[in-house]
Write a protein that holds these residues in place. Structure first.
Motif, PDB file in Angstrom:
ATOM      1  N   GLY A  25       0.768  -1.301   0.094  1.00 20.69           N
ATOM      2  CA  GLY A  25       0.121  -0.026   0.073  1.00 20.69           C
ATOM      3  C   GLY A  25       0.804   1.315  -0.023  1.00 20.69           C
ATOM      4  N   GLN A  26       2.010   1.125  -0.099  1.00 15.70           N
ATOM      5  CA  GLN A  26       3.127   2.377  -0.228  1.00 15.70           C
ATOM      6  C   GLN A  26       3.853   2.331  -1.551  1.00 15.70           C
ATOM      7  OE1 GLN A  26       2.656   4.492   2.057  1.00 15.70           O
ATOM      8  NE2 GLN A  26       1.530   3.692   3.894  1.00 15.70           N
ATOM      9  N   ASP A  27       3.196   2.096  -2.521  1.00 13.05           N
ATOM     10  CA  ASP A  27       3.978   2.019  -3.759  1.00 13.05           C
ATOM     11  C   ASP A  27       4.673   3.283  -4.336  1.00 13.05           C
ATOM     12  OD1 ASP A  27       3.134  -0.542  -4.125  1.00 13.05           O
ATOM     13  OD2 ASP A  27       1.300   0.017  -5.579  1.00 13.05           O
ATOM     14  N   HIS A 175      11.324  15.090   0.033  1.00 20.54           N
ATOM     15  CA  HIS A 175      10.653  14.954   1.309  1.00 20.54           C
ATOM     16  C   HIS A 175       9.678  13.959   1.165  1.00 20.54           C
ATOM     17  CE1 HIS A 175       8.463  16.967   4.898  1.00 20.54           C
ATOM     18  NE2 HIS A 175       8.600  15.816   5.036  1.00 20.54           N
ATOM     19  N   ILE A 176       9.390  12.803   1.450  1.00 22.49           N
ATOM     20  CA  ILE A 176       8.540  11.845   1.058  1.00 22.49           C
ATOM     21  C   ILE A 176       7.673  11.615   2.226  1.00 22.49           C
ATOM     22  CG2 ILE A 176       8.112   9.341   0.467  1.00 22.49           C
ATOM     23  CD1 ILE A 176      11.110   9.299  -0.506  1.00 22.49           C
ATOM     24  N   THR A 177       6.280  11.721   2.151  1.00 23.40           N
ATOM     25  CA  THR A 177       5.261  11.528   3.227  1.00 23.40           C
ATOM     26  C   THR A 177       4.756  10.218   2.895  1.00 23.40           C
ATOM     27  OG1 THR A 177       3.816  12.721   1.682  1.00 23.40           O
ATOM     28  CG2 THR A 177       4.753  13.956   3.399  1.00 23.40           C
ATOM     29  N   MET A 178       4.422   9.474   4.259  1.00 22.20           N
ATOM     30  CA  MET A 178       3.583   8.251   4.457  1.00 22.20           C
ATOM     31  C   MET A 178       2.477   8.411   4.970  1.00 22.20           C
ATOM     32  SD  MET A 178       6.619   5.368   5.070  1.00 22.20           S
ATOM     33  CE  MET A 178       5.516   4.067   4.779  1.00 22.20           C
ATOM     34  N   THR A 179       1.393   8.000   4.220  1.00 21.03           N
ATOM     35  CA  THR A 179      -0.020   7.989   5.056  1.00 21.03           C
ATOM     36  C   THR A 179      -0.545   6.814   5.194  1.00 21.03           C
ATOM     37  OG1 THR A 179      -1.001   7.977   2.701  1.00 21.03           O
ATOM     38  CG2 THR A 179      -0.539  10.228   3.452  1.00 21.03           C
ATOM     39  N   TYR A 180      -1.636   6.606   5.927  1.00 16.47           N
ATOM     40  CA  TYR A 180      -2.420   5.214   6.021  1.00 16.47           C
ATOM     41  C   TYR A 180      -2.790   4.503   4.795  1.00 16.47           C
ATOM     42  CZ  TYR A 180      -3.178   6.894  10.873  1.00 16.47           C
ATOM     43  OH  TYR A 180      -3.123   7.280  12.229  1.00 16.47           O
ATOM     44  N   PRO A 181      -2.369   3.310   4.824  1.00 13.31           N
ATOM     45  CA  PRO A 181      -3.003   2.588   3.919  1.00 13.31           C
ATOM     46  C   PRO A 181      -4.255   2.210   3.543  1.00 13.31           C
ATOM     47  CG  PRO A 181      -2.034   1.023   5.476  1.00 13.31           C
ATOM     48  CD  PRO A 181      -1.878   2.356   5.850  1.00 13.31           C
ATOM     49  N   ASP A 182      -4.768   2.003   2.552  1.00 10.77           N
ATOM     50  CA  ASP A 182      -6.251   1.928   2.392  1.00 10.77           C
ATOM     51  C   ASP A 182      -6.799   0.452   2.974  1.00 10.77           C
ATOM     52  OD1 ASP A 182      -5.792  -0.298   0.445  1.00 10.77           O
ATOM     53  OD2 ASP A 182      -5.905   1.106  -1.227  1.00 10.77           O
ATOM     54  N   ASP A 183      -7.948   0.137   3.095  1.00  9.72           N
ATOM     55  CA  ASP A 183      -8.473  -0.953   3.916  1.00  9.72           C
ATOM     56  C   ASP A 183      -8.223  -2.392   3.391  1.00  9.72           C
ATOM     57  OD1 ASP A 183      -9.549   0.811   5.577  1.00  9.72           O
ATOM     58  OD2 ASP A 183     -11.745   0.493   5.001  1.00  9.72           O
ATOM     59  N   ILE A 184      -8.079  -2.294   2.005  1.00  8.09           N
ATOM     60  CA  ILE A 184      -7.676  -3.711   1.373  1.00  8.09           C
ATOM     61  C   ILE A 184      -6.054  -3.763   1.681  1.00  8.09           C
ATOM     62  CG2 ILE A 184      -7.273  -4.638  -0.958  1.00  8.09           C
ATOM     63  CD1 ILE A 184      -9.759  -3.199  -1.788  1.00  8.09           C
ATOM     64  N   SER A 185      -5.264  -2.891   1.418  1.00 11.78           N
ATOM     65  CA  SER A 185      -3.962  -2.816   1.705  1.00 11.78           C
ATOM     66  C   SER A 185      -3.788  -3.299   3.264  1.00 11.78           C
ATOM     67  CB  SER A 185      -3.313  -1.689   1.630  1.00 11.78           C
ATOM     68  OG  SER A 185      -3.154  -1.396   0.149  1.00 11.78           O
ATOM     69  N   GLU A 186      -4.534  -2.681   3.998  1.00  6.76           N
ATOM     70  CA  GLU A 186      -4.459  -3.046   5.499  1.00  6.76           C
ATOM     71  C   GLU A 186      -4.456  -4.338   5.788  1.00  6.76           C
ATOM     72  OE1 GLU A 186      -3.971  -1.445   9.627  1.00  6.76           O
ATOM     73  OE2 GLU A 186      -4.098  -0.310   7.650  1.00  6.76           O
ATOM     74  N   LYS A 187      -5.657  -4.822   5.234  1.00  9.68           N
ATOM     75  CA  LYS A 187      -5.877  -6.466   5.410  1.00  9.68           C
ATOM     76  C   LYS A 187      -4.877  -7.172   4.752  1.00  9.68           C
ATOM     77  CE  LYS A 187      -9.446  -9.752   3.997  1.00  9.68           C
ATOM     78  NZ  LYS A 187     -10.688 -10.144   3.453  1.00  9.68           N
ATOM     79  N   ALA A 188      -4.049  -6.837   3.682  1.00  3.82           N
ATOM     80  CA  ALA A 188      -2.948  -7.406   3.071  1.00  3.82           C
ATOM     81  C   ALA A 188      -1.869  -7.432   4.109  1.00  3.82           C
ATOM     82  CB  ALA A 188      -2.668  -7.132   1.712  1.00  3.82           C
ATOM     83  N   ILE A 189      -1.715  -6.346   4.875  1.00  3.30           N
ATOM     84  CA  ILE A 189      -0.564  -6.269   5.790  1.00  3.30           C
ATOM     85  C   ILE A 189      -0.704  -7.189   6.889  1.00  3.30           C
ATOM     86  CG2 ILE A 189       0.545  -4.644   7.528  1.00  3.30           C
ATOM     87  CD1 ILE A 189      -0.282  -2.296   5.210  1.00  3.30           C
ATOM     88  N   ARG A 191      -2.175 -10.003   6.989  1.00  3.83           N
ATOM     89  CA  ARG A 191      -1.814 -11.472   6.565  1.00  3.83           C
ATOM     90  C   ARG A 191      -0.456 -11.542   6.277  1.00  3.83           C
ATOM     91  NH1 ARG A 191      -6.732 -12.405   1.728  1.00  3.83           N
ATOM     92  NH2 ARG A 191      -8.387 -12.571   3.385  1.00  3.83           N
ATOM     93  N   LEU A 192       0.336 -10.603   5.809  1.00  2.00           N
ATOM     94  CA  LEU A 192       1.788 -10.600   5.579  1.00  2.00           C
ATOM     95  C   LEU A 192       2.533 -11.142   6.805  1.00  2.00           C
ATOM     96  CD1 LEU A 192       4.053 -10.332   3.642  1.00  2.00           C
ATOM     97  CD2 LEU A 192       4.033  -7.955   4.041  1.00  2.00           C
ATOM     98  N   VAL A 193       2.269 -10.257   7.679  1.00  2.00           N
ATOM     99  CA  VAL A 193       2.750 -10.201   9.112  1.00  2.00           C
ATOM    100  C   VAL A 193       2.377 -11.586   9.864  1.00  2.00           C
ATOM    101  CG1 VAL A 193       2.835  -9.272  11.330  1.00  2.00           C
ATOM    102  CG2 VAL A 193       2.906  -7.716   9.403  1.00  2.00           C
ATOM    103  N   ARG A 194       1.245 -11.914   9.709  1.00  4.99           N
ATOM    104  CA  ARG A 194       0.801 -13.139  10.159  1.00  4.99           C
ATOM    105  C   ARG A 194       1.463 -14.556   9.726  1.00  4.99           C
ATOM    106  NH1 ARG A 194      -4.562 -14.427   8.265  1.00  4.99           N
ATOM    107  NH2 ARG A 194      -5.258 -12.820   9.771  1.00  4.99           N
ATOM    108  N   ASN A 195       1.723 -14.364   8.337  1.00  7.05           N
ATOM    109  CA  ASN A 195       2.517 -15.486   7.327  1.00  7.05           C
ATOM    110  C   ASN A 195       3.933 -15.208   7.923  1.00  7.05           C
ATOM    111  OD1 ASN A 195       0.131 -16.191   6.228  1.00  7.05           O
ATOM    112  ND2 ASN A 195       0.573 -15.006   4.359  1.00  7.05           N
ATOM    113  N   GLU A 196       4.510 -14.233   7.910  1.00  3.26           N
ATOM    114  CA  GLU A 196       6.046 -14.310   8.370  1.00  3.26           C
ATOM    115  C   GLU A 196       6.040 -14.764   9.668  1.00  3.26           C
ATOM    116  OE1 GLU A 196       7.227 -10.029   6.021  1.00  3.26           O
ATOM    117  OE2 GLU A 196       6.655  -9.873   8.084  1.00  3.26           O
TER     118      GLU A 196
END
Length: 327
Positions: A25-27, A175-189, A191-196
């Motif tokens: 979610g941070q492309d 100067h790069i700004t990071m914002t919250y991921p969207d809901d779909i990306s949040e769900k993928a995050i 799952r990613l951490v759970r699998n790791e």
């Protein structure tokens, strides 16, 4: 190592793909980090806690042939904690003093929460960024050829911090700004951490991208063309930050200080790198528009009126893009 038949662009795109799998979610952030690396610059990454700022630079270092160093900036940090120091070896040693390099002597440097340390420590890091060398006890020590600093700062916790002066902010390419991921990306995050967490400790490491791919890419980017019209467009955008009242009365009220020539140089480098990354051999208006916020948001100073009106630097830059036309 990775397949030597791959071109430098293919290898950098592969690096981008791997990072995007880990930084979901941070492309935008992933591409900007790679553009900064290709431009031989440094980046300031700003975002709320937990948005994967540290993970981003660590993922880059894991997939690129590089030495990674992390410096946690705190109020009690000393300049020598970053640069290193001359160590006394004793009376019987052939040379009584020997330089012990600090963590700044790496390829990818994470300067975590840079605004937590006093100005003297910040200056030690920024000197290395600008000059690509440090001087200790009268001796100069060069940085590695592949060298990038990613400094992070938290935009909401300002108590007990030492904000970077504008002149030092200007040394960052982006100067790069990071914002919250969207809901779909949040769900993928999640799952990613759970699998790791459930995977075995032993993981199969993908082939590392060699440093030579970055150096070759930089050479190719130097060959990317930019027309007189694109140069005029780039300069006009920067000029509008310096003489905003000539373009719009609101801009005149909002902007107190415009971008320096470093802004123009940064735009030129980043636009050519963006064109190369997207397979073009000439800079197009979209290449300039794509990176202008990241290259200029930290180079303009807003007025009290702008702050009172709730106007951000990004909104001022967006207004400039609406007013400045391509020649």
């Amino acid at each position: 190592m990775i397949d030597k038949k791959m071109t430098s662009r293919e290898q950098l795109l592969e690096l981008q793909r791997r990072m995007s799998l880990s930084i979901i979610g941070q492309d935008h952030v992933v591409e900007r980090l790679l553009l900064t690396l290709l431009c031989d610059g440094n980046a300031l990454l700003e975002g709320l806690p937990g948005l994967a700022k540290t993970r981003a630079i660590k993922t880059l270092s894991q997939n690129l042939q590089s030495d990674f160093s992390r410096i946690q900036f705190t109020p009690d940090l000393l300049p020598s904690d970053i640069t290193g120091a001359e160590m006394y070896l004793g009376e019987d040693a052939t040379e009584r003093f020997q330089f012990q390099p600090g963590p700044i002597f790496g390829n990818l440097i994470l300067a975590d929460e840079i605004n937590r340390s006093p100005a003297k420590v910040q200056a030690a890091l920024l000197e290395a960024m600008e000059e690509r060398q440090v001087t200790v006890a009268g001796k100069t020590h060069k940085m590695p050829k592949l060298f990038m600093v990613l400094a992070t700062q938290n935009p909401i916790e300002q108590e007990g911090t030492y904000p970077l002066p504008e002149a030092q902010m200007d040394r960052f390419l982006m100067h790069i700004t990071m914002t919250y991921p969207d809901d779909i990306s949040e769900k993928a995050i999640v799952r990613l951490v759970r699998n790791e967490s459930s995977q075995d400790d032993v993981k199969q490491q993908a082939p590392i991208i060699p440093q030579q791919a970055v150096f070759a890419a930089r050479g190719e980017i130097q060959q990317i063309g930019i027309s007189d019209a694109m140069e005029d467009y780039l300069v006009a955008i920067v000029a509008a930050t310096r003489r905003p009242a000539e373009w719009d009365s609101d801009l005149g009220r909002w902007i107190s200080v415009g971008a320096s020539p470093r802004g123009s140089i940064g735009l030129d480098k980043a636009a050519r790198a963006h064109a190369w990354f997207h397979g073009r051999d000439q800079v197009a208006p979209d290449d300039i528009r794509a990176i202008v916020h990241d290259c200029l948001r930290h180079r303009i100073i807003l007025s009290y009126e702008a702050n009172a009106d709730g106007v951000t630097a990004d909104e001022a830059i967006t207004q400039i893009l609406k007013l400045v036309a391509v020649a």
